[in-house]
Write an enzyme that holds these catalytic residues in place. Structure first.
Site, PDB file in Angstrom:
ATOM      1  N   CYS A  17      42.171  49.146  43.719  1.00 15.74           N
ATOM      2  CA  CYS A  17      41.385  48.161  42.972  1.00 15.74           C
ATOM      3  C   CYS A  17      39.941  48.256  43.440  1.00 15.74           C
ATOM      4  CB  CYS A  17      41.925  46.754  43.215  1.00 15.74           C
ATOM      5  SG  CYS A  17      43.502  46.482  42.371  1.00 15.74           S
ATOM      6  N   PRO A  18      38.961  48.057  42.581  1.00 18.85           N
ATOM      7  CA  PRO A  18      39.066  47.521  41.224  1.00 18.85           C
ATOM      8  C   PRO A  18      39.152  48.580  40.133  1.00 18.85           C
ATOM      9  CG  PRO A  18      36.756  47.595  41.805  1.00 18.85           C
ATOM     10  CD  PRO A  18      37.537  48.158  42.999  1.00 18.85           C
TER      11      PRO A  18
END
Length: 77
Positions: A17-18
């Site tokens: 992530c992201p």
């Protein structure tokens, strides 16, 4: 939920992530209205980021399925 067949698939397994959420938002504008993108991710935070970001951009989250560490999202433009 009935069996939904996505028009496109975005495999983000292994990406931290992201990136799964960012890639989803970059891919969605390329779809035609009504088309469905399947996003597959194993990032635990994506369960919060992807649905929220999709809804905030006016997309519809049709389904979320988790199978072990892998999460599958179906998002409609």
């Amino acid at each position: 939920m009935k069996n939904i067949v996505p028009d496109y698939r975005l495999d983000m397994v292994g990406e931290p992530c992201p990136y799964p959420a960012v890639a989803t938002l970059e891919a969605m504008p390329q779809l035609k209205k009504g088309e469905i993108l399947e996003v597959v991710s194993d990032c635990p935070q994506s369960i919060n980021n992807i649905p929220l970001d999709a809804r905030n951009h006016g997309y519809t989250v049709l389904d979320i399925q988790q199978d072990g560490p892998t999460i599958r999202y179906l998002i409609q433009k």
